[in-house]
Write a protein that holds these residues in place. Structure first.
Motif, PDB file in Angstrom:
ATOM      1  N   ALA A 249       3.710  -8.962  -6.764  1.00 21.88           N
ATOM      2  CA  ALA A 249       4.039  -7.598  -7.222  1.00 21.88           C
ATOM      3  C   ALA A 249       2.958  -6.797  -6.684  1.00 21.88           C
ATOM      4  CB  ALA A 249       3.600  -7.607  -8.951  1.00 21.88           C
ATOM      5  N   VAL A 250       3.386  -5.509  -6.355  1.00 21.62           N
ATOM      6  CA  VAL A 250       2.636  -4.342  -5.818  1.00 21.62           C
ATOM      7  C   VAL A 250       2.957  -3.206  -6.877  1.00 21.62           C
ATOM      8  CG1 VAL A 250       2.599  -5.044  -3.681  1.00 21.62           C
ATOM      9  CG2 VAL A 250       4.263  -3.580  -4.333  1.00 21.62           C
ATOM     10  N   THR A 251       1.939  -2.277  -6.575  1.00 22.00           N
ATOM     11  CA  THR A 251       1.923  -0.882  -7.506  1.00 22.00           C
ATOM     12  C   THR A 251       2.029   0.161  -6.425  1.00 22.00           C
ATOM     13  OG1 THR A 251       0.583  -1.716  -9.305  1.00 22.00           O
ATOM     14  CG2 THR A 251       0.772   0.664  -9.070  1.00 22.00           C
ATOM     15  N   ILE A 252       3.273   0.907  -6.524  1.00 18.15           N
ATOM     16  CA  ILE A 252       3.557   1.959  -5.305  1.00 18.15           C
ATOM     17  C   ILE A 252       3.284   3.417  -6.231  1.00 18.15           C
ATOM     18  CG2 ILE A 252       5.233   2.896  -4.186  1.00 18.15           C
ATOM     19  CD1 ILE A 252       4.185   0.390  -2.886  1.00 18.15           C
ATOM     20  N   ASP A 253       2.581   4.175  -5.556  1.00 18.38           N
ATOM     21  CA  ASP A 253       2.472   5.751  -6.217  1.00 18.38           C
ATOM     22  C   ASP A 253       1.527   5.593  -7.254  1.00 18.38           C
ATOM     23  OD1 ASP A 253       3.849   6.754  -4.091  1.00 18.38           O
ATOM     24  OD2 ASP A 253       5.640   6.884  -5.238  1.00 18.38           O
ATOM     25  N   THR A 254       0.681   4.696  -7.670  1.00 19.64           N
ATOM     26  CA  THR A 254      -0.378   4.298  -8.530  1.00 19.64           C
ATOM     27  C   THR A 254       0.150   3.934  -9.918  1.00 19.64           C
ATOM     28  OG1 THR A 254      -0.352   6.804  -9.566  1.00 19.64           O
ATOM     29  CG2 THR A 254      -1.725   6.269  -7.706  1.00 19.64           C
ATOM     30  N   MET A 255       1.597   3.927  -9.997  1.00 22.54           N
ATOM     31  CA  MET A 255       2.148   3.544 -11.251  1.00 22.54           C
ATOM     32  C   MET A 255       3.440   2.887 -11.381  1.00 22.54           C
ATOM     33  SD  MET A 255       3.588   7.446 -12.800  1.00 22.54           S
ATOM     34  CE  MET A 255       4.052   6.688 -14.196  1.00 22.54           C
ATOM     35  N   THR A 256       4.194   2.733 -10.189  1.00 30.17           N
ATOM     36  CA  THR A 256       5.411   2.022 -10.085  1.00 30.17           C
ATOM     37  C   THR A 256       5.133   0.637  -9.892  1.00 30.17           C
ATOM     38  OG1 THR A 256       6.536   4.131  -9.403  1.00 30.17           O
ATOM     39  CG2 THR A 256       7.577   2.155  -9.182  1.00 30.17           C
ATOM     40  N   ASP A 257       5.876  -0.101 -10.807  1.00 30.32           N
ATOM     41  CA  ASP A 257       5.534  -1.662 -10.515  1.00 30.32           C
ATOM     42  C   ASP A 257       6.799  -1.984  -9.699  1.00 30.32           C
ATOM     43  OD1 ASP A 257       4.896  -4.408 -10.757  1.00 30.32           O
ATOM     44  OD2 ASP A 257       6.134  -4.432 -12.813  1.00 30.32           O
ATOM     45  N   CYS A 258       6.443  -2.594  -8.631  1.00 27.77           N
ATOM     46  CA  CYS A 258       7.597  -3.071  -7.673  1.00 27.77           C
ATOM     47  C   CYS A 258       7.419  -4.636  -7.331  1.00 27.77           C
ATOM     48  CB  CYS A 258       7.229  -2.217  -6.387  1.00 27.77           C
ATOM     49  SG  CYS A 258       7.889  -0.513  -6.419  1.00 27.77           S
ATOM     50  N   ARG A 259       8.473  -5.243  -6.859  1.00 28.97           N
ATOM     51  CA  ARG A 259       8.516  -6.457  -6.635  1.00 28.97           C
ATOM     52  C   ARG A 259       8.782  -6.512  -4.763  1.00 28.97           C
ATOM     53  NH1 ARG A 259       6.289  -7.054 -10.601  1.00 28.97           N
ATOM     54  NH2 ARG A 259       7.032  -8.599 -12.424  1.00 28.97           N
ATOM     55  N   VAL A 260       8.210  -7.182  -4.372  1.00 28.20           N
ATOM     56  CA  VAL A 260       8.177  -7.415  -2.712  1.00 28.20           C
ATOM     57  C   VAL A 260       9.426  -8.394  -2.065  1.00 28.20           C
ATOM     58  CG1 VAL A 260       6.963  -7.569  -0.502  1.00 28.20           C
ATOM     59  CG2 VAL A 260       6.052  -6.550  -2.531  1.00 28.20           C
ATOM     60  N   PHE A 261      10.030  -7.900  -1.253  1.00 28.90           N
ATOM     61  CA  PHE A 261      11.136  -8.908  -0.714  1.00 28.90           C
ATOM     62  C   PHE A 261      10.983  -8.798   0.942  1.00 28.90           C
ATOM     63  CE2 PHE A 261      12.494  -8.323  -4.829  1.00 28.90           C
ATOM     64  CZ  PHE A 261      12.840  -9.564  -5.478  1.00 28.90           C
ATOM     65  N   LYS A 262      11.078 -10.092   1.463  1.00 26.91           N
ATOM     66  CA  LYS A 262      11.035 -10.241   2.993  1.00 26.91           C
ATOM     67  C   LYS A 262      12.363 -10.204   3.297  1.00 26.91           C
ATOM     68  CE  LYS A 262       9.054 -12.950   6.734  1.00 26.91           C
ATOM     69  NZ  LYS A 262       8.257 -14.350   6.941  1.00 26.91           N
ATOM     70  N   LEU A 263      12.630  -9.414   4.527  1.00 27.88           N
ATOM     71  CA  LEU A 263      14.108  -9.602   5.100  1.00 27.88           C
ATOM     72  C   LEU A 263      14.147 -11.048   6.101  1.00 27.88           C
ATOM     73  CD1 LEU A 263      14.549  -5.820   6.171  1.00 27.88           C
ATOM     74  CD2 LEU A 263      15.259  -6.987   4.067  1.00 27.88           C
ATOM     75  N   ARG A 264      15.147 -11.695   5.663  1.00 29.62           N
ATOM     76  CA  ARG A 264      15.512 -12.841   6.459  1.00 29.62           C
ATOM     77  C   ARG A 264      16.207 -12.355   8.201  1.00 29.62           C
ATOM     78  NH1 ARG A 264      16.428 -18.243   4.943  1.00 29.62           N
ATOM     79  NH2 ARG A 264      16.527 -17.611   3.108  1.00 29.62           N
ATOM     80  N   MET A 286      14.173  -7.526  11.128  1.00 36.45           N
ATOM     81  CA  MET A 286      13.788  -8.605  10.637  1.00 36.45           C
ATOM     82  C   MET A 286      12.369  -9.011  10.348  1.00 36.45           C
ATOM     83  SD  MET A 286      14.801 -12.495  12.198  1.00 36.45           S
ATOM     84  CE  MET A 286      13.938 -12.543  13.620  1.00 36.45           C
ATOM     85  N   ASN A 287      11.883  -9.799   9.128  1.00 34.31           N
ATOM     86  CA  ASN A 287      10.791  -9.904   8.872  1.00 34.31           C
ATOM     87  C   ASN A 287       9.887  -8.839   8.038  1.00 34.31           C
ATOM     88  OD1 ASN A 287      10.805 -12.629   9.161  1.00 34.31           O
ATOM     89  ND2 ASN A 287      10.163 -12.315  11.300  1.00 34.31           N
ATOM     90  N   ALA A 288      10.493  -7.818   8.203  1.00 33.20           N
ATOM     91  CA  ALA A 288       9.925  -6.521   7.396  1.00 33.20           C
ATOM     92  C   ALA A 288      10.036  -6.822   5.848  1.00 33.20           C
ATOM     93  CB  ALA A 288      10.540  -5.133   7.731  1.00 33.20           C
ATOM     94  N   GLU A 289       9.287  -6.128   5.060  1.00 33.69           N
ATOM     95  CA  GLU A 289       9.225  -6.250   3.552  1.00 33.69           C
ATOM     96  C   GLU A 289       9.665  -4.968   3.107  1.00 33.69           C
ATOM     97  OE1 GLU A 289       5.794  -9.689   2.639  1.00 33.69           O
ATOM     98  OE2 GLU A 289       5.166  -7.397   2.839  1.00 33.69           O
ATOM     99  N   VAL A 290      10.118  -4.840   1.766  1.00 33.96           N
ATOM    100  CA  VAL A 290      10.762  -3.811   0.991  1.00 33.96           C
ATOM    101  C   VAL A 290      10.284  -4.020  -0.402  1.00 33.96           C
ATOM    102  CG1 VAL A 290      12.660  -3.427   2.323  1.00 33.96           C
ATOM    103  CG2 VAL A 290      12.745  -5.074   0.393  1.00 33.96           C
ATOM    104  N   ALA A 291       9.718  -2.916  -1.019  1.00 34.70           N
ATOM    105  CA  ALA A 291       9.419  -2.929  -2.355  1.00 34.70           C
ATOM    106  C   ALA A 291      10.374  -2.296  -3.328  1.00 34.70           C
ATOM    107  CB  ALA A 291       8.186  -2.073  -2.513  1.00 34.70           C
ATOM    108  N   ILE A 292      10.707  -3.087  -4.179  1.00 33.39           N
ATOM    109  CA  ILE A 292      11.748  -2.555  -5.180  1.00 33.39           C
ATOM    110  C   ILE A 292      11.353  -2.454  -6.507  1.00 33.39           C
ATOM    111  CG2 ILE A 292      14.050  -3.218  -5.927  1.00 33.39           C
ATOM    112  CD1 ILE A 292      14.580  -4.952  -3.404  1.00 33.39           C
ATOM    113  N   GLU A 293      11.718  -1.561  -7.161  1.00 34.44           N
ATOM    114  CA  GLU A 293      11.104  -1.003  -8.732  1.00 34.44           C
ATOM    115  C   GLU A 293      11.591  -1.939  -9.551  1.00 34.44           C
ATOM    116  OE1 GLU A 293      10.904   2.360 -11.998  1.00 34.44           O
ATOM    117  OE2 GLU A 293      11.692   2.754  -9.746  1.00 34.44           O
ATOM    118  N   ARG A 294      10.729  -2.702 -10.233  1.00 32.73           N
ATOM    119  CA  ARG A 294      10.918  -3.837 -11.176  1.00 32.73           C
ATOM    120  C   ARG A 294      11.636  -3.385 -12.574  1.00 32.73           C
ATOM    121  NH1 ARG A 294      12.696  -6.257 -14.378  1.00 32.73           N
ATOM    122  NH2 ARG A 294      12.047  -8.264 -15.387  1.00 32.73           N
TER     123      ARG A 294
END
Length: 353
Positions: A249-264, A286-294
């Motif tokens: 889990a990471v926090t984006i923009d100080t308040m948005t709870d996101c989950r991180v996924f790596k690209l195969r 490939m291998n980049a990561e994306v943050a998606i709002e939980r």
């Protein structure tokens, strides 16, 4: 065919098979033609091309076992090229080598000609794009339900969950296997869902889930698997199994709870312009990561096989960055990244790990 689908090669694309030696005419008869005859019966959903000398390409295509010819004309000493005309309807002609240099480095590449009418969009289709399309049966869809009801889910039940072809049918058309992800859409009944899941060979199984085992109104008995369907965003893949995504889990923009996924694999992403037209924004490596709002996983309105992302970053980078259209540099507020149904839905092959 399964390998092609696993690597994201879309259906209707052309796959070339090479005869990369000087096959004599007798060898074409006894070896090459039987090989391509078998291929033509095994490559359902794909189109076949042949690479080789002129005689090989001509005979394979005339036999009806390939649609496209990639002619190895650079091998001018091959008997299969000497005295034979270039095949009718040839697609690509390999004519010479070209050396390109950069500083002290050099690289030898082929110089190929492409026939004006010998290739089409299917032959050069972009492999990265998700070629599967999710269709909702409008007869069953409740238009009062907002688009937020498209949900990316994962089957945490220990067994397979059956998919039926309709709500009033017992015919099973496929299964959602343990730990597979899928997309579901709530229909007019609270326990009825339209679902789409990978078929394992580059396409989709699309049908319905009926969560009610015994209907008794408010006291209906649900199937035991019903309460074991969880949000896709709660689970990462480690390549073989899955683990709780809360550890990433990471926090984006100080308040948005996101989950991180790596690209195969590299992943296509889209965005919608102010004119409501959809356009390709670019390709994440490939291998980049994306943050998606939980709290609010949102799938695309017209492409529910794409999911809304907040930020992305390169592999091994600590800096999250916004999405910018690769063609014009415009910063994009609502980018949607491919879920990767064309690769599969299991922990071992899914795109978002």
């Amino acid at each position: 065919m399964k390998c092609a689908a696993k690597h994201g090669i879309p259906h209707s694309a052309v796959i070339f098979f090479a005869v990369d030696f000087d096959a004599l005419d007798g060898e074409v008869t006894t070896n090459v033609l039987p090989y391509f005859k078998n291929l033509s019966g095994e490559m359902s959903g794909y189109r076949i091309g042949v690479y080789g000398p002129r005689n090989v390409c001509t005979r394979v295509c005339e036999a009806g076992y390939a649609e496209f010819s990639f002619v190895s004309d650079m091998s001018s000493g091959f008997s299969g090229n000497m005295g034979y005309p270039i095949p009718d309807g040839w697609s690509i002609d390999q004519i010479s080598n070209v050396t390109i240099t950069h500083g002290n480095d050099s690289l030898e590449i082929d110089n190929d000609l492409v026939s004006a009418g010998g290739m089409d969009d299917a032959a050069v289709s972009r492999l990265l794009a998700s070629t599967v399309t999710i269709h909702v049966n409008s007869r069953e869809y409740d238009p009062t339900i907002s688009q937020e009801w498209y949900q990316p889910m994962i089957n945490r039940w220990t067994g397979d969950v059956p998919i039926n072809d309709d709500f009033d049918s017992s015919r099973v058309i496929g299964y959602i296997h343990p730990n597979d992800f899928y997309v579901r859409l709530l229909m007019s009944h609270q326990y009825h869902f339209f679902v789409a899941v990978s078929d394992g060979v580059g396409g989709l199984i699309q049908g319905v889930l009926n969560g009610v085992e015994v209907y008794r109104g408010d006291d209906s008995v649900l199937f035991p698997w019903y309460d074991s369907q969880e949000s896709f965003l709660d689970w990462n893949s480690d390549g073989n199994g899955i683990s709780l995504s809360s550890s990433s889990a990471v926090t984006i923009d100080t308040m948005t709870d996101c989950r991180v996924f790596k690209l195969r694999h590299p992943a296509l992403w889209l965005w919608t312009t102010s004119q409501e037209s959809q356009r390709v924004g670019g390709v994440l490596p490939m291998n980049a990561e994306v943050a998606i709002e939980r709290s609010l996983p949102q799938l695309g309105k017209s492409n529910p096989n794409f999911i809304l992302c907040k930020r992305w970053r390169y592999a091994n980078s600590s800096s999250w960055q916004s999405f910018h259209d690769e063609s014009n540099g415009v910063e994009v507020e609502n980018p949607f990244v491919d879920l990767g149904f064309q690769y599969g839905c299991s922990p071992s092959d899914r795109l978002l790990m």
